[in-house]
Each structure stands twice: as C-alpha cells, then as structure tokens.
Enzyme design. Structure first.
Site, PDB file in Angstrom:
ATOM      1  N   ASP A 197     -44.365  -6.972 -11.636  1.00 30.59           N
ATOM      2  CA  ASP A 197     -43.592  -6.352 -10.554  1.00 30.59           C
ATOM      3  C   ASP A 197     -42.613  -5.314 -11.114  1.00 30.59           C
ATOM      4  O   ASP A 197     -42.430  -4.248 -10.532  1.00 30.59           O
ATOM      5  CB  ASP A 197     -42.851  -7.421  -9.732  1.00 30.59           C
ATOM      6  CG  ASP A 197     -43.832  -8.307  -8.945  1.00 30.59           C
ATOM      7  OD1 ASP A 197     -45.025  -7.946  -8.865  1.00 30.59           O
ATOM      8  OD2 ASP A 197     -43.408  -9.356  -8.422  1.00 30.59           O
ATOM      9  N   GLY A 211     -45.176 -15.116 -16.753  1.00 26.49           N
ATOM     10  CA  GLY A 211     -45.669 -15.456 -15.424  1.00 26.49           C
ATOM     11  C   GLY A 211     -46.321 -14.279 -14.737  1.00 26.49           C
ATOM     12  O   GLY A 211     -46.355 -13.162 -15.252  1.00 26.49           O
ATOM     13  N   SER A 212     -46.817 -14.555 -13.539  1.00 25.65           N
ATOM     14  CA  SER A 212     -47.639 -13.556 -12.865  1.00 25.65           C
ATOM     15  C   SER A 212     -46.801 -12.559 -12.087  1.00 25.65           C
ATOM     16  O   SER A 212     -47.347 -11.626 -11.514  1.00 25.65           O
ATOM     17  CB  SER A 212     -48.590 -14.258 -11.897  1.00 25.65           C
ATOM     18  OG  SER A 212     -47.844 -14.805 -10.834  1.00 25.65           O
ATOM     19  N   CYS A 213     -45.479 -12.746 -12.029  1.00 29.75           N
ATOM     20  CA  CYS A 213     -44.695 -11.868 -11.148  1.00 29.75           C
ATOM     21  C   CYS A 213     -43.759 -10.898 -11.858  1.00 29.75           C
ATOM     22  O   CYS A 213     -43.931  -9.688 -11.743  1.00 29.75           O
ATOM     23  CB  CYS A 213     -43.898 -12.714 -10.163  1.00 29.75           C
ATOM     24  SG  CYS A 213     -44.966 -13.558  -8.999  1.00 29.75           S
ATOM     25  N   PHE A 214     -42.762 -11.421 -12.583  1.00 26.73           N
ATOM     26  CA  PHE A 214     -41.731 -10.516 -13.112  1.00 26.73           C
ATOM     27  C   PHE A 214     -42.319  -9.365 -13.937  1.00 26.73           C
ATOM     28  O   PHE A 214     -41.999  -8.204 -13.679  1.00 26.73           O
ATOM     29  CB  PHE A 214     -40.698 -11.288 -13.955  1.00 26.73           C
ATOM     30  CG  PHE A 214     -39.729 -12.125 -13.152  1.00 26.73           C
ATOM     31  CD1 PHE A 214     -39.767 -12.155 -11.768  1.00 26.73           C
ATOM     32  CD2 PHE A 214     -38.777 -12.899 -13.785  1.00 26.73           C
ATOM     33  CE1 PHE A 214     -38.878 -12.928 -11.032  1.00 26.73           C
ATOM     34  CE2 PHE A 214     -37.882 -13.672 -13.068  1.00 26.73           C
ATOM     35  CZ  PHE A 214     -37.933 -13.677 -11.686  1.00 26.73           C
TER      36      PHE A 214
END
Ligand code: NAD
Length: 428
Positions: A269, A263-266
């Site tokens: 980030d 995904g685009s976050c974990f």
C-alpha cells in the site's frame, strides 16, 4: 440482510463470517474451487484465531455457505462485497487486474438482477472504483450505476491475527458512496456496530485507507530508526516509547521497535501511494524513507550476527516465519529477507514457526523445518527470533543451552532477561 462475498481470502472470509455472526445470510464466492469446498466443510483456508470456531458456528446455523457460482451468489443477495487481491506490480504501482476481472464477472452477473449494491472492500487507489469498477460493471451489465445498481467503497481495516475481533469491533466504518441509496443500505448493514460511521465520496474513502496504512507504517519505521539510535546510546527504546506513547496525541500503538513491517498490506500500500504520488509530479520523501528504512531493517539482524560469528557453513535457527503472530501469512515477511541473505552467505537454516511453516516451505523447500523451537535450536550456531509468538516467551536458558553456541538475537522483543542470559536485540 443477504450478502455475497467475492474473493474469500483473509478479508473476504473474515467479512463473511463477521456479517454472518451478526445474523446476516452470507454467500461466499471464490474462483478457487478448493476454497469453496473447504469453507463448506467448515475449514478456513488460513490460520486466524477465532475464525475456525466462528466458521463452524455460522455454517452449522445455515448463515454462511460458499458457492462456485457467482450468478447464484449475486441473485441470492442484496449486496456484494468485492474482496479480491490488489497486489503491487514490479514497479510498486497498483495491479488492478484482479479488480478488473472481478468487475467483468460481476457486471455479467448483475444483468439478471434488480437493484443491487456493489461494495469494494479491496484496497484500491483513488479513482480505481470510479474509473475501473464502475465503467466495467456498466459495460458488462448494460445497466446504469446509481439507478440500476449502487456502488460504494468500504475499506477494511482489520489486522491479521485479530481479524474477526477487529471486523466486529472496528474503530470506524468508512462508506464512500456513489449514490445515496447504496450508502443508506450499507449504513443499515453496519447499524449495530458500535463505532462512528463516516459517509463520504468514493475517492475519499479510497484515500482514507491508504493514508491510514501509510501513517501506521511511518510510525513503525520511525520507531525503528529511534530504536537503532537508542541501541548505540545504550538507551532502552521500549522504555522511551512507553514514555512517548503516554502522550495522547501520539498513542502507545505501533511504537515497538524491531525488524520492521511485513504482510500483504503495508509494503504494497505504501509502494502504491508512492507510485501514484510520483505520477502526479510529487516527491513523497517521507513515505520513500519509510520503505527504505523498512527494507534495510531486517538486514541489521545479519550485521549483528556477523559481529558475533562467521556465518558461512554455520547453522542458524530461525524462530518465527510469519510476518506477525496470530497468522500463517508470510507475504512480505522480514523472515524471507533474512533467510535469503543467510542462504546467499552460505549458512544452513533450521526453522520453526507454530503456524506458518507450510506456507514458508512452498517458497523455501531447501531449509530444514522442525516441529518445535527446542528441536530447531538443537546444534544451531546462532538463533534469530523474528516473530513474537507467545510460546517463544516461555523459552528458557535450558532451551538455548541445546545450541552449539549461544548466540541469540531478537528481532522482536520477547525474551525475559531473568530466564535467558546473554541475548541481544536488534534495537536493544
Ligand atoms: P487474499 O489473497 O487472501 O484473498 C483474495 C481471494 O480472492 C483469493 O481467495 C482469490 O482466490 C480470490 N479471487 C481472486 N480473483 C477473484 C475473482 N475474480 N472472483 C472471486 N474471487 C477471486 O487477499 P486478502 O489478504 O484477503 O486481501 C484482499 C484485499 O483486501 C486486498 O485489496 C488487500 O489489500 C485488502 N486488505 C487486506 C487486509 C489483510 O490484512 N489481509 C486488510 C485490509 C484490506
């Protein structure tokens, strides 16, 4: 209240639709004209459960519309939420170029405006709002932050796949404020959200978002490591984690072992906070291990597969391309790591996903896409299940009998041993 959204992707549109459902008047601005037009035609630009119906409802009620003109959006609203991308650079550090460009345009738009609140929703490292957004807004508006306009950092915690529900029923709202007036305005906007509201300074709000994601990613990698050990010992990791999760200090969420997070976050980030920690002279060994384990986890599927068949010139069926069910998002999806390796080792790939094929095809035109799981299984020499879409739960022995050879490996626990015999899981 009158709200504008800058950047109408997964977070921006969910935020806009969510605030409109609460009765606010929302103007969505995006630099991509096609996105603006689609929203005005009541068509979401991505798949997300509930968004399509909710978008139709709020547009037809006149509560939400999209515009290609930022000045119009700012002049006709009291708060602007900045929801532009914050990707990683090649070295893992945060790319603030979108935030910088957005701040330049927003600063210019603020020129003709009385007091206006800017709320950064994009995930940004501590000091980005204060050291990048604030001075850029001041420079291009000619105005003073805290006096002529307000500034907050209001991180978003929604999950793709349940974005609207998460937005409307958050566990908490975090308001990092530069000036009390803008914090008060944001708190008023969230007044009928049934959750705690924490008001803090901007740097703390920025850090809360990173720590939340890094902790959740750690839980996943930890569960995967335990799953890898459990598999070798013939212990059911799901049963183990059911017992572990009953401890209220641990909670049952994010303990499902599998092929890892995407995904685009974990991934981005955790990479960004690692990179920041290193520039500060720290060695973030836990978070580095989280990423390393996550990088290797999908490749275990290939190792398991190779123990069963020689993959060169074989046809492997991939069920599930999205990084999780309920979304068409394939950013950093483990499926890409697996497909890359299969192609590199000379296998041919059949693929099926209920929602994500269009986005995956842009990157992998060379694999064969099918309109159903059954069609993709036909004549395959092996099958890897990579996303826990509900429809895969209903697959039966008959469906897998369509394969040339019934080698089935699950990356997400989904199949029912009563209905399908002879499969194995990555950690079970
Ligand atoms: P996205 O790529 O889906 O959407 C970003 C949108 O911003 C795009 O439509 C793009 O065209 C637009 N944009 C870029 N520059 C712009 C500009 N100058 N002016 C106006 N529009 C502009 O990204 P996303 O997944 O919605 O993520 C946005 C931010 O929210 C990121 O910082 C991300 O880390 C954070 N976030 C994402 C999620 C998630 O689940 N996707 C959850 C929480 C937080």
């Amino acid at each position: 209240m009158k709200i504008s959204i800058m950047g109408t992707g997964y977070v921006g549109l969910s935020t806009g639709v969510g605030f409109a459902k609460k009765g606010n008047s929302v103007l969505c601005f995006d630099i991509v004209r096609e996105i603006v037009d689609k929203i005005n035609r009541r068509e979401p630009t991505f798949y997300e459960p509930m968004i399509e119906d909710a978008l139709k409802e709020v547009v037809s009620k006149g509560l939400l519309k999209a515009t290609a003109y930022l000045n119009y959006a700012v002049l006709n609203s009291d708060i602007t939420f900045v929801c532009v991308p914050t990707p990683s650079q090649k070295d893992g550090s945060l790319d603030v170029s979108y935030i910088e460009k957005a701040s330049v345009s927003l600063g210019k738009a603020l020129k003709g405006k009385d007091y206006h609140v800017v709320a950064v929703k994009s995930t940004v490292l501590p000091e980005t709002t204060g050291n990048v957004v604030l001075p850029t807004l001041e420079k291009h508006s000619g105005k003073k932050c805290g006096r002529d306009f307000g500034l907050c950092m209001n991180p978003e915690f929604l999950r793709e796949g349940s974005a609207l529900t998460d937005f409307l029923k958050p566990h908490r709202v975090i308001i990092g404020e530069f000036d009390k007036k803008s914090g008060d305005i944001l708190e008023r906007l969230y007044k009928d959200f049934d959750c705690p509201v924490l008001r803090t300074d901007i740097k703390t709000a920025e850090m809360i978002k990173y720590v939340s994601n890094a902790f959740l990613a750690t839980k996943i990698s930890f569960s995967n490591e335990i799953g890898n050990v459990c598999k070798r010992m013939g212990v059911d990791v799901y049963e183990v984690m059911r017992g572990v999760g009953l401890d209220r200090r641990i909670s049952p969420d994010f303990l499902d072992a599998g092929i890892g997070f995407g995904g685009s976050c974990f991934p981005k980030d955790v990479d960004a906070i690692i990179s920041k920690a290193k520039t500060l002279g720290e060695s973030p060994i836990i978070m580095e291990s989280v990423i390393e384990l996550n990088r290797n986890q999908p490749l275990r599927m290939i190792d398991l597969l190779k123990k069963r068949i020689n993959i060169k010139d074989k046809r492997v069926c991939i069920l599930g391309l999205a990084f999780k069910p309920g979304t068409d998002d394939v950013r950093e999806a483990p499926s890409a790591v697996i497909v890359d390796r299969l192609l590199k080792e000379g296998a041919a790939v059949n693929a099926y996903d209920p929602k994500a094929m269009e986005k995956f095809r842009d990157r992998y035109p060379q694999i064969t896409y099918f309109n159903s799981a059954r069609e993709a299984l036909k004549n395959a020499d092996a099958c890897l299940i990579l996303t826990e879409w509900d429809e895969f739960r209903n697959l039966s022995e008959n469906d897998f009998n369509l394969m040339n050879k019934k080698v089935v490996i699950e990356g997400r626990k989904i199949l029912d041993r009563e209905k399908v015999q002879g499969f194995e899981g990555i950690c079970w």
